[in-house]
Design a protein around this motif. Sequence first.
Motif, short mmCIF file in Angstrom:
data_model
loop_
_atom_site.label_atom_id
_atom_site.label_comp_id
_atom_site.label_asym_id
_atom_site.label_seq_id
_atom_site.Cartn_x
_atom_site.Cartn_y
_atom_site.Cartn_z
N LEU A 1 0.54 -3.26 -4.36
CA LEU A 1 0.69 -1.95 -3.74
C LEU A 1 1.81 -1.16 -4.42
N ALA A 2 2.94 -1.82 -4.62
CA ALA A 2 4.10 -1.13 -5.20
C ALA A 2 3.83 -0.62 -6.61
N SER A 3 3.04 -1.37 -7.37
CA SER A 3 2.79 -0.99 -8.76
C SER A 3 1.67 0.03 -8.89
N THR A 4 1.01 0.34 -7.78
CA THR A 4 -0.11 1.30 -7.84
C THR A 4 0.13 2.52 -6.96
N GLY A 5 1.40 2.81 -6.71
CA GLY A 5 1.72 4.08 -6.05
C GLY A 5 2.00 4.02 -4.58
N THR A 6 1.91 2.83 -3.95
CA THR A 6 2.22 2.69 -2.53
C THR A 6 3.49 1.87 -2.39
N PRO A 7 4.64 2.50 -2.12
CA PRO A 7 5.90 1.75 -2.00
C PRO A 7 5.76 0.63 -0.98
N ALA A 8 6.07 -0.58 -1.39
CA ALA A 8 5.87 -1.75 -0.52
C ALA A 8 6.81 -2.86 -0.93
N PHE A 9 7.14 -3.74 0.03
CA PHE A 9 7.85 -4.96 -0.30
C PHE A 9 7.55 -6.03 0.74
N PHE A 10 7.83 -7.27 0.37
CA PHE A 10 7.53 -8.42 1.22
C PHE A 10 8.75 -8.79 2.05
N VAL A 11 8.51 -9.08 3.32
CA VAL A 11 9.56 -9.60 4.21
C VAL A 11 9.07 -10.92 4.79
N HIS A 12 9.87 -11.96 4.65
CA HIS A 12 9.51 -13.27 5.21
C HIS A 12 9.63 -13.20 6.73
N PRO A 13 8.59 -13.59 7.47
CA PRO A 13 8.63 -13.44 8.93
C PRO A 13 9.72 -14.28 9.59
N GLY A 14 9.98 -15.46 9.04
CA GLY A 14 11.05 -16.28 9.60
C GLY A 14 12.41 -15.63 9.44
#
Length: 346
Positions: free
Chosen positions: A88-101
């Motif tokens: 997503l981040a590399s195709t124009g949708t700012p995004a990042f991963f958050v670990h649920p724990g």
Amino acid sequence: MTTSSSTQHTALNDAASATDSPNAADADFRASARRTFAIEGAAIIALEHHLDADFDRACQLMLATQGRVIVTGMGKSGHVASKIAATLASTGTPAFFVHPGEASHGDLGMITSADVVLALSNSGETAEVTALLPLLKRMGTPLVSMTGKPGSTLARDADAHLDTSVAQEACPLNLAPTASTTAALVMGDALAVALLEARGFTAEEFALSHPGGTLGRRLLLRVQDVMHKGNDLPRVNLGSPLRDALLEITRQGMGFTCVIDADEHLVGVYTDGDLRRTLDQHGDLRALKVDDVMTRGGKTIRSSMLAAEAVRIMEENRISVLVVCDEDEHPIGAIHMHGLLASGVI
């Protein structure tokens, strides 16, 4: 002692022979691989039947967000979630991963009401993920879920649910996440591509997020960034003795020289290849002028064009150098295949 060593040596030789030659076990390996391909391929094809209005809703939420898409998941789903966030981040949708724990122990501060959360869980009941639901609801953060159980807690409480259920895992025990993680990954790709197209995302924008890679260099680097210019541009005047042209070629080391008229317009080029033809056709070079043996015109390019376009022109015409001209056909630089190689465009 000797007998034992001999026995071990024989066993090793037998094992090596078994490895070197095809047998029934090898065929079983390939049969297993084919079953895996078939099962996971069927899971991907089945995704089309799971698409509904919720997919549209998920895309609309992500397009409308003033924040970022926060992707989360636990275990294997977490690994897939991390990849989806990167896509997503590399195709124009700012995004990042958050670990649920980690989110339950402070990282929830990374999420705001302006964001959209995309939560992955095959069961839809993963404790670390469902524990976030009350907090997300309190903040008013939109939630998109991706599960293999449409009736699960995570599916029911989401603003949009993406169904990634599969008929079976590729694992013969139907336990290890295999087809289900493939389906989730493909659904994530579908989201990214749908958003990319809706945004009108361009190759140049893609390159801006990949400046360090070969693709970024091909899409961002322009002729003006790698061309030889100023005193490094080989040139002689029209009417110059051929000897002057040869000295200029030697001085600059680019294998050619521009030939310009009194108004500094490009009228031709003289190259190493031209020199070979000159030697074949003329016995005495001393009386020749560069006008007599040059290639008139020559291939040119503009400084604002992509360096990758220069590569294409060179390959199509089987040449190793291009003259860079301005709009008035004044030579302002030259670009050589060696420079393109050094810059990583090729």
